[in-house]
Write a protein that holds these residues in place. Structure first.
Motif, PDB file in Angstrom:
ATOM      1  N   ARG A 180      -0.650  21.713   0.004  1.00 16.99           N
ATOM      2  CA  ARG A 180      -1.501  22.445   0.942  1.00 16.99           C
ATOM      3  C   ARG A 180      -1.516  23.942   0.666  1.00 16.99           C
ATOM      4  N   SER A 235      -4.136  27.487   2.185  1.00 20.99           N
ATOM      5  CA  SER A 235      -5.306  27.790   3.001  1.00 20.99           C
ATOM      6  C   SER A 235      -6.535  27.970   2.136  1.00 20.99           C
ATOM      7  N   ARG A 265     -10.672  28.894   2.276  1.00 25.43           N
ATOM      8  CA  ARG A 265     -11.676  29.467   3.182  1.00 25.43           C
ATOM      9  C   ARG A 265     -13.107  29.260   2.701  1.00 25.43           C
ATOM     10  N   TRP A 283      -5.587  26.781   8.778  1.00 26.10           N
ATOM     11  CA  TRP A 283      -5.326  27.102  10.184  1.00 26.10           C
ATOM     12  C   TRP A 283      -6.075  28.392  10.535  1.00 26.10           C
ATOM     13  N   ARG A 300       6.748  33.992   0.095  1.00 27.64           N
ATOM     14  CA  ARG A 300       7.554  33.591   1.240  1.00 27.64           C
ATOM     15  C   ARG A 300       8.915  34.279   1.210  1.00 27.64           C
TER      16      ARG A 300
HETATM   17  C1  LIG Z   1      -1.342  29.568  13.441  1.00 27.60           C
HETATM   18  C2  LIG Z   1      -2.084  30.134  12.244  1.00 27.60           C
HETATM   19  C3  LIG Z   1      -3.187  30.930  12.432  1.00 27.60           C
HETATM   20  C4  LIG Z   1      -3.907  31.407  11.327  1.00 27.60           C
HETATM   21  N1  LIG Z   1      -5.040  32.143  11.548  1.00 27.60           N
HETATM   22  C5  LIG Z   1      -5.817  32.485  10.488  1.00 27.60           C
HETATM   23  C6  LIG Z   1      -7.085  33.132  10.702  1.00 27.60           C
HETATM   24  O1  LIG Z   1      -7.465  33.446  11.848  1.00 27.60           O
HETATM   25  N2  LIG Z   1      -7.864  33.398   9.627  1.00 27.60           N
HETATM   26  C7  LIG Z   1      -7.460  33.066   8.353  1.00 27.60           C
HETATM   27  O2  LIG Z   1      -8.216  33.307   7.410  1.00 27.60           O
HETATM   28  N3  LIG Z   1      -6.243  32.480   8.107  1.00 27.60           N
HETATM   29  C8  LIG Z   1      -5.434  32.169   9.142  1.00 27.60           C
HETATM   30  N4  LIG Z   1      -4.234  31.550   8.924  1.00 27.60           N
HETATM   31  C9  LIG Z   1      -3.787  31.218   7.560  1.00 27.60           C
HETATM   32  C10 LIG Z   1      -2.599  32.074   7.094  1.00 27.60           C
HETATM   33  O3  LIG Z   1      -3.018  33.368   6.763  1.00 27.60           O
HETATM   34  C11 LIG Z   1      -1.933  31.358   5.895  1.00 27.60           C
HETATM   35  O4  LIG Z   1      -1.431  30.116   6.320  1.00 27.60           O
HETATM   36  C12 LIG Z   1      -0.778  32.167   5.297  1.00 27.60           C
HETATM   37  O5  LIG Z   1      -1.250  33.383   4.779  1.00 27.60           O
HETATM   38  C13 LIG Z   1      -0.065  31.389   4.185  1.00 27.60           C
HETATM   39  O6  LIG Z   1      -0.950  31.015   3.160  1.00 27.60           O
HETATM   40  P1  LIG Z   1      -1.142  29.496   2.751  1.00 27.60           P
HETATM   41  O7  LIG Z   1      -1.602  28.757   4.002  1.00 27.60           O
HETATM   42  O8  LIG Z   1      -2.195  29.487   1.673  1.00 27.60           O
HETATM   43  O9  LIG Z   1       0.178  28.945   2.301  1.00 27.60           O
HETATM   44  C14 LIG Z   1      -3.474  31.095  10.007  1.00 27.60           C
HETATM   45  C15 LIG Z   1      -2.325  30.314   9.831  1.00 27.60           C
HETATM   46  C16 LIG Z   1      -1.638  29.830  10.941  1.00 27.60           C
HETATM   47  C17 LIG Z   1      -0.458  28.954  10.721  1.00 27.60           C
END
Ligand SMILES: Cc1cc2nc3c(=O)[nH]c(=O)nc-3n(C[C@H](O)[C@H](O)[C@H](O)COP(=O)(O)O)c2cc1C
Length: 259
Positions: A15, A17, A19, A113, A160
């Protein structure tokens, strides 16, 4: 619903994130499985996940907060809905939401998320809430726009904190289940990657603490810690240590004790 432990544990490492989506709609089989998990994964009462099979463009229009990219072209999204009167609801919603996200990941889908920065009014046009419910977060669901950035194809490195910055009391002492559990937590997602979880460890338990009570970014740190709880449990189960959760008062979030 029992966890598919192996599939979800593997998904932790796939996993990331995403976009930018391609707009491609998941096929019927994949869609049905996501619907099934949303309906059946209710590990604690008070939270639920709702799949919205409509493009999320309106929902992600506008503010991105501190995030550089806005979510685009996601064919579906999932809303994580919380009953605000239920105890421990932030952690419960994080735990439940991450289960759904890991299932989506294991099906080859991408997610992200999104906590503070989405248009709640647009979501409310697409789902029904009870009076005491609130949408705490959502995730787009779909396939990455760039082929190379699909699940598992990412060359992104995890940024991290190291374990020694996260453990506030106790020693690892070559304790295999705790090591596996905490490595799985370390790479969990959190709002703005703030990694608010801290750990107290003993031979047979790990206590998850939140490093602050503040709700920065419009997202509770306890929600992040709920995500961490699921990763921790999947790591423990993978290492053969079955246990159970007890919820705690701030600064504690919950304690996992092996049985
Ligand atoms: C509860 C939560 C809220 C988040 N809100 C946003 C958001 O509003 N917009 C966004 O682009 N990413 C959002 N993220 C993603 C985080 O930025 C991302 O999980 C973090 O930078 C780690 O990167 P990865 O998920 O690629 O491992 C959110 C993540 C979490 C867990």
């Amino acid at each position: 619903m029992d966890f598919p432990i192996d599939a979800w544990y593997d998904a932790i490492f796939l996993r990331h994130s995403q976009r930018k989506y391609s707009g491609k709609v998941p096929n019927d089989e994949v869609t049905r499985r996501i619907e099934e998990v949303c309906a059946e994964f209710r590990p604690f009462s008070g939270a639920r996940a709702v799949l919205v099979k409509e493009p999320a463009n309106d929902v992600f229009k506008g503010a991105v907060g501190p995030y550089v990219l806005r979510v685009t072209e996601a064919p579906y999204y999932i809303a994580f809905v919380a009953n605000m009167n239920a105890p421990n609801i932030q952690a419960i919603t994080g735990y439940l939401g991450e289960g759904v996200i890991l299932e989506a990941t294991s099906l080859g889908l991408n997610t992200c998320w999104v906590g503070g920065f989405f248009r709640r009014n647009a979501v409310l046009k697409q789902i029904d809430l009870h009076d005491d419910e609130r949408v705490l977060a959502i995730t787009p669901v779909g396939y990455s726009k760039q082929k190379l950035d699909r699940v598992g194809g990412s060359s992104k490195r995890y940024r991290r904190k190291s374990l020694d910055r996260l453990i506030v009391s106790g020693e690892l002492d070559d304790n295999k289940w705790i090591e596996t559990a905490l490595e799985a937590v370390r790479i969990a997602p959190s709002a703005a990657n703030r990694q608010p979880w801290r750990f107290q460890i003993s031979n047979d338990s790990v206590t998850v603490l939140a490093n602050s009570r503040r709700e920065g970014l419009g997202v509770s740190r306890k929600l992040d810690c709920g995500i961490a709880m699921l990763h921790l449990e999947l790591g423990a189960l993978t290492a053969g240590s079955k246990g159970s959760w007890e919820f705690l008062q701030y600064p504690g979030v919950a304690r996992y004790k092996v049985s």
